[in-house]
Design a protein around this motif. Structure first.
Motif, PDB file in Angstrom:
ATOM      1  N   GLU A  54       0.849  -1.085  -0.042  1.00 51.57           N
ATOM      2  CA  GLU A  54       0.070   0.021   0.257  1.00 51.57           C
ATOM      3  C   GLU A  54       0.797   1.202  -0.117  1.00 51.57           C
ATOM      4  O   GLU A  54       0.643   2.190   0.818  1.00 51.57           O
ATOM      5  N   TRP A  55       1.812   1.126  -0.857  1.00 54.47           N
ATOM      6  CA  TRP A  55       3.188   2.236  -0.981  1.00 54.47           C
ATOM      7  C   TRP A  55       2.157   3.770  -1.404  1.00 54.47           C
ATOM      8  O   TRP A  55       2.620   4.407  -0.703  1.00 54.47           O
ATOM      9  N   PHE A 110      -0.852  -6.330   9.591  1.00 54.34           N
ATOM     10  CA  PHE A 110      -0.917  -5.548   8.624  1.00 54.34           C
ATOM     11  C   PHE A 110      -1.893  -6.354   7.425  1.00 54.34           C
ATOM     12  O   PHE A 110      -1.530  -7.337   6.757  1.00 54.34           O
ATOM     13  N   HIS A 111      -3.329  -5.770   7.722  1.00 52.49           N
ATOM     14  CA  HIS A 111      -4.039  -6.645   6.706  1.00 52.49           C
ATOM     15  C   HIS A 111      -4.157  -8.207   6.808  1.00 52.49           C
ATOM     16  O   HIS A 111      -4.226  -8.835   5.826  1.00 52.49           O
ATOM     17  N   TYR A 141      -7.184   0.857   8.233  1.00 47.19           N
ATOM     18  CA  TYR A 141      -6.238   1.431   7.139  1.00 47.19           C
ATOM     19  C   TYR A 141      -4.986   1.649   7.673  1.00 47.19           C
ATOM     20  O   TYR A 141      -4.871   3.013   7.788  1.00 47.19           O
ATOM     21  N   PRO A 142      -4.035   0.898   7.678  1.00 48.08           N
ATOM     22  CA  PRO A 142      -2.779   1.210   8.186  1.00 48.08           C
ATOM     23  C   PRO A 142      -1.829   1.906   7.058  1.00 48.08           C
ATOM     24  O   PRO A 142      -2.212   1.751   6.001  1.00 48.08           O
ATOM     25  N   SER A 143      -0.817   2.768   7.746  1.00 42.06           N
ATOM     26  CA  SER A 143       0.092   3.320   6.791  1.00 42.06           C
ATOM     27  C   SER A 143       1.025   2.280   6.397  1.00 42.06           C
ATOM     28  O   SER A 143       1.966   1.953   7.388  1.00 42.06           O
TER      29      SER A 143
END
Length: 319
Positions: A54-55, A110-111, A141-143
């Motif tokens: 998710e860059w 992470f997901h 919705y993590p970074s």
């Protein structure tokens, strides 16, 4: 260490770098010659925001290279991130643990897929109990962009990021914290190795048995008993000892360490035999083959009637 240039800059400052690089480094550091807060690489790219997880949605990224938080112009553009990705595919680990500082917290999610959630949560809880580090709650919705973010998403395996030591703002931890950090973490690696072994056995039901084999030709080496994990290396023809087997896969010791080979019945003989040399007089024209048992394949050539010397080496004959 994933970021040797950044560590060198933080510890030794500009004097450790070529003259031509100094003005750029000073600019990326806001004009300050104090690099104690530096966390990027020497190009001003934050490597822990470089992985393809998710860059595009990474939060708080700067718009240009600087001492922290710039994610780069594209994922995995840095040599450091590329090296880690290649290394991870080559090693093919069951579990990844990434050490950072500071804050005494543990990231573990992470997901993460629902079917892996309880497995990973249990490991995280055990690590939290060992270290005293607080578990970071999963976010919808993590970074992303971190190494373990990518590892969890790409492989579906457990990944953990430990923030070592008490929070110490934007600089390296002082040496006095190291004794406590070691006390908190000394059993973590052994625990994860044990858990990784269990996961590996689930993935690959391996029979532990010794087999003496004679390879009739060079064969490709693999990191796992799976053709998706080639090493790029080969082992030559000759005698080998396998200490484990899974179907047609055999685990052997090689110049690259312990690796796997996939053998069909025509590529090896069971057992080792003694070497000997024998003179043979060929009475007729004789076909040549690349290996024994290849009579149904295209001949590699032929010999006219003549005397030849045959070298028998556990199934290998050459003249």
């Amino acid at each position: 260490m994933v970021n040797p240039d950044g560590v060198t800059l933080q510890q030794k400052g500009l004097d450790a770098f070529p003259e031509g690089a100094k003005s750029g480094l000073l600019s990326m550091n806001g004009g300050s010659s104090d690099f104690s807060r530096w966390k990027a690489n020497a190009q001003g790219i934050d490597i822990n925001r470089q992985y393809p997880a998710e860059w595009t949605g990474i939060r708080y990224s700067t718009q240009y290279p600087m001492y922290k938080n710039y994610k780069g112009s594209e994922p995995a553009e840095t040599a450091e991130a590329q090296s880690m990705i290649r290394f991870t595919y080559d090693a093919d680990p069951e579990i990844a643990l990434s050490y950072h500082t500071s804050g005494r917290v543990l990231y573990w999610h992470f997901h993460t897929k629902p079917e892996n959630l309880e497995r990973d949560r249990k490991m995280a809880a055990t690590l939290s109990g060992m270290t005293g580090y607080s578990l970071v709650k999963p976010e919808d919705y993590p970074s992303g962009g971190g190494f373990t973010d990518w590892f969890i998403a790409q492989f579906g395996r457990p990944g953990f990021t430990a923030e070592l030591g008490p929070y110490h703002e934007e600089t390296a931890l002082p040496l006095w914290t190291f004794t406590d950090i070691w006390a908190e973490n000394q059993t973590m690696g052994l625990y994860l190795a044990s858990e990784g072994y269990k996961l590996s056995r689930q993935r690959y039901p391996i029979e532990t048995v010794e087999n003496k084999l004679q390879l009739l030709e060079s064969v490709q080496l693999y990191n796992r008993p799976n053709e998706s994990f080639p090493t790029g290396g080969e082992t030559p023809a000759g005698p080998v000892v396998s200490d484990a087997r899974m179907g047609d896969w055999f685990r052997i010791s090689t110049w690259l360490g312990t690796k796997w080979v996939h053998l069909d019945k025509a590529s090896y003989l069971q057992g080792h035999t003694e070497k000997f040399v024998q003179e043979i007089e060929l009475q007729d024209e004789t076909l040549l083959f690349k290996r024994p048992g290849a009579e149904n394949h295209e001949p590699a050539g032929k010999l006219t009637p003549q005397k030849v010397t045959a070298h028998w080496n556990g199934g290998m004959i050459g003249s």
